[in-house]
Design a protein around this motif. Structure first.
Motif, PDB file in Angstrom:
ATOM      1  N   GLY A  61       0.797  -1.214   0.000  1.00  9.50           N
ATOM      2  CA  GLY A  61       0.000   0.000   0.000  1.00  9.50           C
ATOM      3  C   GLY A  61       0.827   1.258   0.000  1.00  9.50           C
ATOM      4  O   GLY A  61       2.051   1.222  -0.048  1.00  9.50           O
ATOM      5  N   SER A  62       0.118   2.371   0.100  1.00 15.11           N
ATOM      6  CA  SER A  62       0.769   3.679   0.024  1.00 15.11           C
ATOM      7  C   SER A  62       1.295   4.153   1.374  1.00 15.11           C
ATOM      8  O   SER A  62       2.238   4.931   1.432  1.00 15.11           O
ATOM      9  N   THR A  63       0.678   3.704   2.475  1.00 12.39           N
ATOM     10  CA  THR A  63       1.115   4.083   3.824  1.00 12.39           C
ATOM     11  C   THR A  63       1.304   2.805   4.624  1.00 12.39           C
ATOM     12  O   THR A  63       0.335   2.083   4.864  1.00 12.39           O
ATOM     13  N   LEU A  64       2.537   2.527   5.018  1.00  9.47           N
ATOM     14  CA  LEU A  64       2.865   1.274   5.715  1.00  9.47           C
ATOM     15  C   LEU A  64       3.403   1.589   7.111  1.00  9.47           C
ATOM     16  O   LEU A  64       4.463   1.119   7.493  1.00  9.47           O
ATOM     17  N   GLU A  65       2.667   2.385   7.850  1.00  5.77           N
ATOM     18  CA  GLU A  65       3.070   2.832   9.182  1.00  5.77           C
ATOM     19  C   GLU A  65       2.064   2.341  10.208  1.00  5.77           C
ATOM     20  O   GLU A  65       0.903   2.078   9.890  1.00  5.77           O
ATOM     21  N   GLU A  66       2.499   2.270  11.472  1.00  5.92           N
ATOM     22  CA  GLU A  66       1.605   1.880  12.559  1.00  5.92           C
ATOM     23  C   GLU A  66       0.438   2.860  12.708  1.00  5.92           C
ATOM     24  O   GLU A  66      -0.620   2.507  13.206  1.00  5.92           O
ATOM     25  N   SER A  67       0.619   4.102  12.246  1.00 10.45           N
ATOM     26  CA  SER A  67      -0.451   5.106  12.324  1.00 10.45           C
ATOM     27  C   SER A  67      -1.648   4.739  11.453  1.00 10.45           C
ATOM     28  O   SER A  67      -2.721   5.338  11.597  1.00 10.45           O
ATOM     29  N   ASP A  68      -1.522   3.744  10.583  1.00  7.79           N
ATOM     30  CA  ASP A  68      -2.626   3.314   9.725  1.00  7.79           C
ATOM     31  C   ASP A  68      -3.486   2.239  10.400  1.00  7.79           C
ATOM     32  O   ASP A  68      -4.311   1.618   9.762  1.00  7.79           O
ATOM     33  N   ILE A  69      -3.294   2.018  11.697  1.00 10.63           N
ATOM     34  CA  ILE A  69      -4.140   1.071  12.430  1.00 10.63           C
ATOM     35  C   ILE A  69      -5.309   1.840  13.028  1.00 10.63           C
ATOM     36  O   ILE A  69      -5.121   2.767  13.804  1.00 10.63           O
ATOM     37  N   GLU A  70      -6.520   1.448  12.627  1.00  5.93           N
ATOM     38  CA  GLU A  70      -7.737   1.983  13.239  1.00  5.93           C
ATOM     39  C   GLU A  70      -8.299   0.886  14.142  1.00  5.93           C
ATOM     40  O   GLU A  70      -8.801  -0.129  13.656  1.00  5.93           O
ATOM     41  N   ARG A  71      -8.175   1.071  15.457  1.00  9.00           N
ATOM     42  CA  ARG A  71      -8.656   0.073  16.416  1.00  9.00           C
ATOM     43  C   ARG A  71     -10.153   0.248  16.649  1.00  9.00           C
ATOM     44  O   ARG A  71     -10.608   1.343  16.944  1.00  9.00           O
ATOM     45  N   LEU A  72     -10.887  -0.860  16.576  1.00  9.64           N
ATOM     46  CA  LEU A  72     -12.324  -0.862  16.817  1.00  9.64           C
ATOM     47  C   LEU A  72     -12.656  -1.495  18.170  1.00  9.64           C
ATOM     48  O   LEU A  72     -13.655  -1.138  18.788  1.00  9.64           O
ATOM     49  N   GLU A  73     -11.849  -2.460  18.598  1.00  9.43           N
ATOM     50  CA  GLU A  73     -11.929  -3.094  19.926  1.00  9.43           C
ATOM     51  C   GLU A  73     -10.515  -3.419  20.354  1.00  9.43           C
ATOM     52  O   GLU A  73      -9.664  -3.708  19.509  1.00  9.43           O
ATOM     53  N   ASP A  74     -10.272  -3.401  21.686  1.00 11.50           N
ATOM     54  CA  ASP A  74      -8.938  -3.725  22.167  1.00 11.50           C
ATOM     55  C   ASP A  74      -9.034  -4.305  23.575  1.00 11.50           C
ATOM     56  O   ASP A  74      -9.683  -3.720  24.443  1.00 11.50           O
ATOM     57  N   ASP A  75      -8.407  -5.458  23.793  1.00 13.75           N
ATOM     58  CA  ASP A  75      -8.440  -6.144  25.087  1.00 13.75           C
ATOM     59  C   ASP A  75      -7.532  -5.484  26.121  1.00 13.75           C
ATOM     60  O   ASP A  75      -7.596  -5.837  27.295  1.00 13.75           O
ATOM     61  N   PHE A  76      -6.687  -4.554  25.695  1.00 16.28           N
ATOM     62  CA  PHE A  76      -5.649  -4.019  26.579  1.00 16.28           C
ATOM     63  C   PHE A  76      -5.850  -2.540  26.910  1.00 16.28           C
ATOM     64  O   PHE A  76      -4.947  -1.887  27.422  1.00 16.28           O
ATOM     65  N   GLY A  77      -7.020  -1.992  26.596  1.00 16.38           N
ATOM     66  CA  GLY A  77      -7.341  -0.614  26.963  1.00 16.38           C
ATOM     67  C   GLY A  77      -6.639   0.447  26.136  1.00 16.38           C
ATOM     68  O   GLY A  77      -6.595   1.608  26.530  1.00 16.38           O
ATOM     69  N   ARG A  78      -6.085   0.039  24.979  1.00 14.36           N
ATOM     70  CA  ARG A  78      -5.460   1.046  24.110  1.00 14.36           C
ATOM     71  C   ARG A  78      -6.543   1.870  23.429  1.00 14.36           C
ATOM     72  O   ARG A  78      -7.698   1.456  23.343  1.00 14.36           O
ATOM     73  N   VAL A  79      -6.174   3.008  22.919  1.00 11.24           N
ATOM     74  CA  VAL A  79      -7.125   3.959  22.343  1.00 11.24           C
ATOM     75  C   VAL A  79      -7.896   3.326  21.186  1.00 11.24           C
ATOM     76  O   VAL A  79      -7.296   2.735  20.279  1.00 11.24           O
ATOM     77  N   ILE A  80      -9.217   3.486  21.226  1.00  7.59           N
ATOM     78  CA  ILE A  80     -10.083   3.060  20.127  1.00  7.59           C
ATOM     79  C   ILE A  80     -10.287   4.286  19.235  1.00  7.59           C
ATOM     80  O   ILE A  80     -10.630   5.354  19.721  1.00  7.59           O
ATOM     81  N   ASN A  81     -10.074   4.136  17.939  1.00  8.94           N
ATOM     82  CA  ASN A  81     -10.164   5.274  17.005  1.00  8.94           C
ATOM     83  C   ASN A  81     -11.610   5.601  16.711  1.00  8.94           C
ATOM     84  O   ASN A  81     -12.427   4.824  16.512  1.00  8.94           O
TER      85      ASN A  81
END
Length: 115
Positions: free
Chosen positions: A95-115
């Motif tokens: 793809g065009s952007t291959l960075e961790e910033s391209d992760i959109e979290r919808l659910e997370d078991d560890f309390g990380r930010v949901i986008n």
């Protein structure tokens, strides 16, 4: 040599990258799972190289074992789950952007930010 990045579910390592692609190795620990997520700018192909677990994409679940492959189209909601043992995956991103910033979290078991 690649740098291992620890996460609450396991770890990942960037192995190789070039224009429009990145190769990673990730380990999902037994009983853990990645956040339910999607990417706006990349697709991924996963190949299970060791262990077992489950791979999910857009409501479709596949039991994973060594040799299993899984395609995740750009924009698809997905996650990997470690089974009775750790799950080791080789991930190829395109793809065009291959960075961790391209992760959109919808659910997370560890309390990380949901986008």
């Amino acid at each position: 040599m690649s740098t291992r990045v620890e996460r609450p579910w396991g770890w990942y390592e960037d192995l190789l990258s070039g224009p429009g692609y990145k190769l990673k190795r990730l380990l999902v620990r037994q009983g853990c799972r990645l956040s339910l997520q999607r990417h706006r700018h990349r697709s991924e192909n996963w190949t299970v190289v060791a262990g077992s677990g489950q791979l999910l994409c857009d409501g479709h679940a596949v039991d994973a074992k060594a040799g299993s492959t899984f395609h995740i189209p750009r924009g698809s909601i997905h996650r990997a789950v470690g089974g009775p043992g750790d799950l080791l995956i080789i991930e190829v991103q395109h793809g065009s952007t291959l960075e961790e910033s391209d992760i959109e979290r919808l659910e997370d078991d560890f309390g990380r930010v949901i986008n």
